[in-house]
Design a protein around this motif. Structure first.
Motif, PDB file in Angstrom:
ATOM      1  N   VAL A   1      -0.711  -1.866 -18.159  1.00 45.14           N
ATOM      2  CA  VAL A   1      -0.334  -0.589 -17.544  1.00 45.14           C
ATOM      3  C   VAL A   1      -0.235  -0.721 -16.038  1.00 45.14           C
ATOM      4  O   VAL A   1       0.515   0.017 -15.391  1.00 45.14           O
ATOM      5  N   GLY A   2      -0.976  -1.677 -15.460  1.00 45.56           N
ATOM      6  CA  GLY A   2      -0.886  -1.866 -14.014  1.00 45.56           C
ATOM      7  C   GLY A   2       0.502  -2.269 -13.575  1.00 45.56           C
ATOM      8  O   GLY A   2       0.992  -1.831 -12.529  1.00 45.56           O
ATOM      9  N   GLY A   3       1.174  -3.103 -14.383  1.00 43.93           N
ATOM     10  CA  GLY A   3       2.515  -3.527 -14.039  1.00 43.93           C
ATOM     11  C   GLY A   3       3.502  -2.384 -14.038  1.00 43.93           C
ATOM     12  O   GLY A   3       4.429  -2.340 -13.225  1.00 43.93           O
ATOM     13  N   VAL A   4       3.307  -1.435 -14.947  1.00 47.28           N
ATOM     14  CA  VAL A   4       4.218  -0.295 -15.054  1.00 47.28           C
ATOM     15  C   VAL A   4       3.859   0.798 -14.053  1.00 47.28           C
ATOM     16  O   VAL A   4       4.746   1.455 -13.492  1.00 47.28           O
ATOM     17  N   LEU A   5       2.573   1.016 -13.811  1.00 53.15           N
ATOM     18  CA  LEU A   5       2.135   2.124 -12.968  1.00 53.15           C
ATOM     19  C   LEU A   5       1.814   1.706 -11.544  1.00 53.15           C
ATOM     20  O   LEU A   5       1.321   2.524 -10.767  1.00 53.15           O
ATOM     21  N   ALA A   6       2.074   0.458 -11.183  1.00 47.49           N
ATOM     22  CA  ALA A   6       1.826   0.027  -9.810  1.00 47.49           C
ATOM     23  C   ALA A   6       2.636   0.865  -8.837  1.00 47.49           C
ATOM     24  O   ALA A   6       3.728   1.343  -9.173  1.00 47.49           O
ATOM     25  N   PRO A   7       2.134   1.074  -7.618  1.00 48.73           N
ATOM     26  CA  PRO A   7       2.877   1.886  -6.645  1.00 48.73           C
ATOM     27  C   PRO A   7       4.264   1.314  -6.370  1.00 48.73           C
ATOM     28  O   PRO A   7       4.442   0.100  -6.274  1.00 48.73           O
ATOM     29  N   ARG A   8       5.245   2.200  -6.283  1.00 45.72           N
ATOM     30  CA  ARG A   8       6.601   1.771  -5.918  1.00 45.72           C
ATOM     31  C   ARG A   8       7.332   2.944  -5.283  1.00 45.72           C
ATOM     32  O   ARG A   8       6.955   4.115  -5.459  1.00 45.72           O
ATOM     33  N   ASP A   9       8.366   2.624  -4.563  1.00 44.87           N
ATOM     34  CA  ASP A   9       9.149   3.639  -3.865  1.00 44.87           C
ATOM     35  C   ASP A   9      10.290   4.073  -4.774  1.00 44.87           C
ATOM     36  O   ASP A   9      11.348   3.464  -4.794  1.00 44.87           O
ATOM     37  N   GLY A  10      10.079   5.114  -5.547  1.00 42.63           N
ATOM     38  CA  GLY A  10      11.095   5.615  -6.459  1.00 42.63           C
ATOM     39  C   GLY A  10      10.935   7.108  -6.628  1.00 42.63           C
ATOM     40  O   GLY A  10       9.867   7.673  -6.390  1.00 42.63           O
ATOM     41  N   ILE A  11      11.993   7.752  -7.089  1.00 43.03           N
ATOM     42  CA  ILE A  11      11.991   9.211  -7.171  1.00 43.03           C
ATOM     43  C   ILE A  11      10.871   9.752  -8.051  1.00 43.03           C
ATOM     44  O   ILE A  11      10.345  10.833  -7.818  1.00 43.03           O
ATOM     45  N   TYR A  12      10.468   8.996  -9.094  1.00 41.20           N
ATOM     46  CA  TYR A  12       9.421   9.470  -9.991  1.00 41.20           C
ATOM     47  C   TYR A  12       8.030   9.031  -9.564  1.00 41.20           C
ATOM     48  O   TYR A  12       7.052   9.352 -10.218  1.00 41.20           O
TER      49      TYR A  12
ATOM     50  N   VAL B   1       7.607  14.601   1.345  1.00 38.09           N
ATOM     51  CA  VAL B   1       8.880  14.500   2.055  1.00 38.09           C
ATOM     52  C   VAL B   1       9.747  13.395   1.465  1.00 38.09           C
ATOM     53  O   VAL B   1      10.963  13.577   1.288  1.00 38.09           O
ATOM     54  N   ARG B   2       9.148  12.236   1.164  1.00 41.22           N
ATOM     55  CA  ARG B   2       9.919  11.124   0.612  1.00 41.22           C
ATOM     56  C   ARG B   2      10.540  11.510  -0.728  1.00 41.22           C
ATOM     57  O   ARG B   2      11.714  11.226  -0.989  1.00 41.22           O
ATOM     58  N   HIS B   3       9.775  12.170  -1.570  1.00 39.80           N
ATOM     59  CA  HIS B   3      10.310  12.582  -2.865  1.00 39.80           C
ATOM     60  C   HIS B   3      11.441  13.582  -2.697  1.00 39.80           C
ATOM     61  O   HIS B   3      12.471  13.495  -3.370  1.00 39.80           O
ATOM     62  N   ARG B   4      11.277  14.546  -1.808  1.00 38.16           N
ATOM     63  CA  ARG B   4      12.318  15.561  -1.627  1.00 38.16           C
ATOM     64  C   ARG B   4      13.613  14.936  -1.116  1.00 38.16           C
ATOM     65  O   ARG B   4      14.709  15.355  -1.502  1.00 38.16           O
ATOM     66  N   HIS B   5      13.510  13.931  -0.267  1.00 37.17           N
ATOM     67  CA  HIS B   5      14.703  13.249   0.236  1.00 37.17           C
ATOM     68  C   HIS B   5      15.431  12.535  -0.901  1.00 37.17           C
ATOM     69  O   HIS B   5      16.656  12.685  -1.073  1.00 37.17           O
ATOM     70  N   LEU B   6      14.681  11.775  -1.710  1.00 36.01           N
ATOM     71  CA  LEU B   6      15.302  11.061  -2.831  1.00 36.01           C
ATOM     72  C   LEU B   6      15.826  12.037  -3.871  1.00 36.01           C
ATOM     73  O   LEU B   6      16.894  11.812  -4.467  1.00 36.01           O
TER      74      LEU B   6
ATOM     75  N   VAL C   1      19.732  12.492  -5.685  1.00 38.66           N
ATOM     76  CA  VAL C   1      19.998  12.521  -7.121  1.00 38.66           C
ATOM     77  C   VAL C   1      20.592  13.859  -7.536  1.00 38.66           C
ATOM     78  O   VAL C   1      21.585  13.915  -8.270  1.00 38.66           O
ATOM     79  N   ASP C   2      19.994  14.946  -7.079  1.00 37.90           N
ATOM     80  CA  ASP C   2      20.484  16.280  -7.463  1.00 37.90           C
ATOM     81  C   ASP C   2      21.930  16.483  -7.040  1.00 37.90           C
ATOM     82  O   ASP C   2      22.758  16.978  -7.816  1.00 37.90           O
ATOM     83  N   ASP C   3      22.255  16.108  -5.808  1.00 33.93           N
ATOM     84  CA  ASP C   3      23.617  16.313  -5.315  1.00 33.93           C
ATOM     85  C   ASP C   3      24.606  15.418  -6.052  1.00 33.93           C
ATOM     86  O   ASP C   3      25.742  15.821  -6.323  1.00 33.93           O
ATOM     87  N   ALA C   4      24.184  14.203  -6.398  1.00 30.16           N
ATOM     88  CA  ALA C   4      25.073  13.311  -7.146  1.00 30.16           C
ATOM     89  C   ALA C   4      25.349  13.867  -8.534  1.00 30.16           C
ATOM     90  O   ALA C   4      26.506  13.911  -8.984  1.00 30.16           O
ATOM     91  N   PHE C   5      24.318  14.311  -9.237  1.00 31.54           N
ATOM     92  CA  PHE C   5      24.510  14.866 -10.580  1.00 31.54           C
ATOM     93  C   PHE C   5      25.275  16.184 -10.536  1.00 31.54           C
ATOM     94  O   PHE C   5      25.997  16.520 -11.471  1.00 31.54           O
ATOM     95  N   GLU C   6      25.103  16.928  -9.450  1.00 32.19           N
ATOM     96  CA  GLU C   6      25.828  18.192  -9.312  1.00 32.19           C
ATOM     97  C   GLU C   6      27.334  17.952  -9.259  1.00 32.19           C
ATOM     98  O   GLU C   6      28.127  18.806  -9.659  1.00 32.19           O
ATOM     99  N   SER C   7      27.736  16.772  -8.779  1.00 28.75           N
ATOM    100  CA  SER C   7      29.151  16.459  -8.661  1.00 28.75           C
ATOM    101  C   SER C   7      29.774  15.998  -9.976  1.00 28.75           C
ATOM    102  O   SER C   7      30.994  15.818 -10.055  1.00 28.75           O
TER     103      SER C   7
ATOM    104  N   GLY D   1      10.046  18.935 -18.223  1.00 27.37           N
ATOM    105  CA  GLY D   1       9.052  19.004 -17.172  1.00 27.37           C
ATOM    106  C   GLY D   1       9.144  20.285 -16.366  1.00 27.37           C
ATOM    107  O   GLY D   1       9.888  21.212 -16.683  1.00 27.37           O
ATOM    108  N   ALA D   2       8.369  20.333 -15.288  1.00 25.50           N
ATOM    109  CA  ALA D   2       8.340  21.497 -14.407  1.00 25.50           C
ATOM    110  C   ALA D   2       7.879  21.029 -13.036  1.00 25.50           C
ATOM    111  O   ALA D   2       7.361  19.924 -12.877  1.00 25.50           O
ATOM    112  N   GLY D   3       8.075  21.874 -12.055  1.00 23.58           N
ATOM    113  CA  GLY D   3       7.629  21.524 -10.721  1.00 23.58           C
ATOM    114  C   GLY D   3       8.535  20.511 -10.042  1.00 23.58           C
ATOM    115  O   GLY D   3       9.672  20.272 -10.464  1.00 23.58           O
ATOM    116  N   PRO D   4       8.043  19.864  -8.989  1.00 18.75           N
ATOM    117  CA  PRO D   4       8.883  18.977  -8.179  1.00 18.75           C
ATOM    118  C   PRO D   4       9.493  17.819  -8.948  1.00 18.75           C
ATOM    119  O   PRO D   4      10.572  17.340  -8.596  1.00 18.75           O
ATOM    120  N   HIS D   5       8.797  17.344 -10.005  1.00 19.95           N
ATOM    121  CA  HIS D   5       9.280  16.174 -10.739  1.00 19.95           C
ATOM    122  C   HIS D   5       9.982  16.534 -12.050  1.00 19.95           C
ATOM    123  O   HIS D   5      10.113  15.685 -12.929  1.00 19.95           O
TER     124      HIS D   5
END
Length: 417
Positions: free
Chosen positions: A95-106, A111-116, A120-126, A351-355
């Protein structure tokens, strides 16, 4: 049975005789597993992610909504995980390999999450849904042409696993070889077997980096190019972070959604239009989200401070797993939850909320076309094994039928009487 209560002196790491979380995705009757956990622990139960790695599993709907909506208390960033901080879990473990910290939308917050998320939202909106439906229909027909020529097939490996990756490859700009490679990486990531999970993530990241570099040099009409053109002037790292988890998670869960829907159409006469069933492909897909969602458990959150949830003492640094299927079942039983959407619990899957899932619209289009095309084209289709023998293959987060072996006659127009 009396429900046990946790005293303030008890810690998650001190609780013993815990149920492995994998039982909730591999059991033939997950409801029994949830009932057993709820009877013993209540709406928040301790479970094992792997031996020696405990977490809280959220079984109640109220508690689930609290976790999903409260980013200030329950973070997606595993740098806040106590067992990772103290070395109990290492980045190279299962599980450490999968849940290790990384810079991704999930995997980030704030602030970093809202930017990413905006990328994604604007791309899918198109995305033009009619165009997307047409692309999906083309790939479905090609896949079905191949299986129809054989007279029999495994609808999981030869259809449900193929179509989403082919469609998403078109959306993101991947070619067929890259799409097949991405599918292999996704499967290894979700299996989370030691260092293989980390290696698969690295391979997936390298593929995305190559794609972004090619689109930066030669933009095209795809989602990666749309992100690179975003007014916020994202860096290549920004786009990589936005794309990686969206593509790998989206394809895996889309496969599971389509497969569960096809299984339902083949095993339950209420959903089988070929034998008089009146429920549509859309009805079938909604039923799947409420009864056998492709992601029974969402990715864990990590408590940022000591708190209480469902009568349990949650310590700062504890992992908290949102139990999507468990909370859906609990809502049906309770019926008095103010957050409950009357008559439709399938929304929990998104889901619900920011994610909350950013790809709900395109995911629904792809799934509806894939299921509709399969049932329209496969005349006389029937399972070649008893329905009760259809086993699921599961990870900690997802569950999907291992196979759907069928035999069929090529669809022909009905003879005029």
């Amino acid at each position: 049975m009396t429900v046990t209560t946790t005293t303030r002196s008890e810690r998650l790491v001190d609780l013993t005789d815990l149920t492995p979380l994998i039982e909730t995705t591999t059991s033939a009757d997950p409801a029994q597993v949830y009932e057993r956990l709820r009877a013993r622990w209540g709406n928040v139960a301790p479970v094992l992610l792997e031996p020696g790695v405990p977490a809280w599993l959220v079984l109640g709907h109220r508690e689930l909504v609290t976790v999903l909506r409260n980013e200030g208390l329950f973070s997606r960033d595993s740098r806040n995980w106590g067992l990772l901080q103290d070395g109990t879990v290492t980045p190279g473990s299962g599980v450490g390999g999968v849940l290790a910290p990384r810079d991704g939308i999930y995997y980030v917050d704030g602030v970093r999450h809202r930017h990413l998320r905006r990328l994604v939202d604007d791309a899918f909106e198109s995305v033009d849904e009619h165009h997307l439906a047409g692309i999906t229909e083309q790939w479905c027909r090609r896949a079905l042409d191949r299986v129809l020529a054989k007279g029999e097939a495994d609808l999981v490996s030869e259809y449900a696993r193929a179509v989403p990756l082919l469609v998403m490859s078109t959306m993101f700009g991947l070619d067929a070889d890259q799409a097949r490679a991405m599918l292999g990486h996704a499967q290894r990531v979700f299996q989370a077997q030691g260092a293989a999970g980390r290696e698969a993530l690295d391979a997936q990241r390298a593929l995305i980096v190559e794609l972004i570099e090619s689109r930066r040099a030669a933009p095209s009409d795809d989602l990666v190019s749309a992100m690179l053109r975003h007014p916020s002037a994202p860096t290549d790292v920004d786009v990589q972070s936005a794309v990686s988890a969206t593509l790998i998670l989206g394809s895996q869960y889309e496969v599971a959604w389509i497969t569960h829907a096809l299984r339902l159409r083949l095993t339950d006469r209420r959903f089988d239009g070929r034998s008089g069933g009146l429920l549509s492909a859309s009805d079938t897909l909604t039923q799947v989200l409420g009864s056998t969602p492709p992601a029974p458990n969402a990715g864990p959150r990590f408590a940022l401070a000591d708190t209480t949830l469902g009568g349990r003492r949650i310590a700062a640094g504890d992992a908290v797993v949102p139990g999507i299927l468990a909370a859906s079942a609990e809502s049906r039983a309770a019926g008095d939850d103010i957050w409950l959407e009357t008559g439709n619990l399938s929304y929990l899957t998104w889901g619900a909320g920011p994610h909350a899932c950013p790809a709900r619209r395109p995911a629904t289009v792809i799934a509806q076309v894939a299921v509709s095309e399969a049932l329209r084209r496969l005349g006389g289709v029937a399972l070649t094994v008893p329905a009760r023998t259809l086993a699921a293959t599961g990870t900690l987060w997802s569950s999907v039928p291992r196979e759907l072996p069928v035999r069929f006659e090529e669809h022909r127009p009905a003879r005029q009487r």
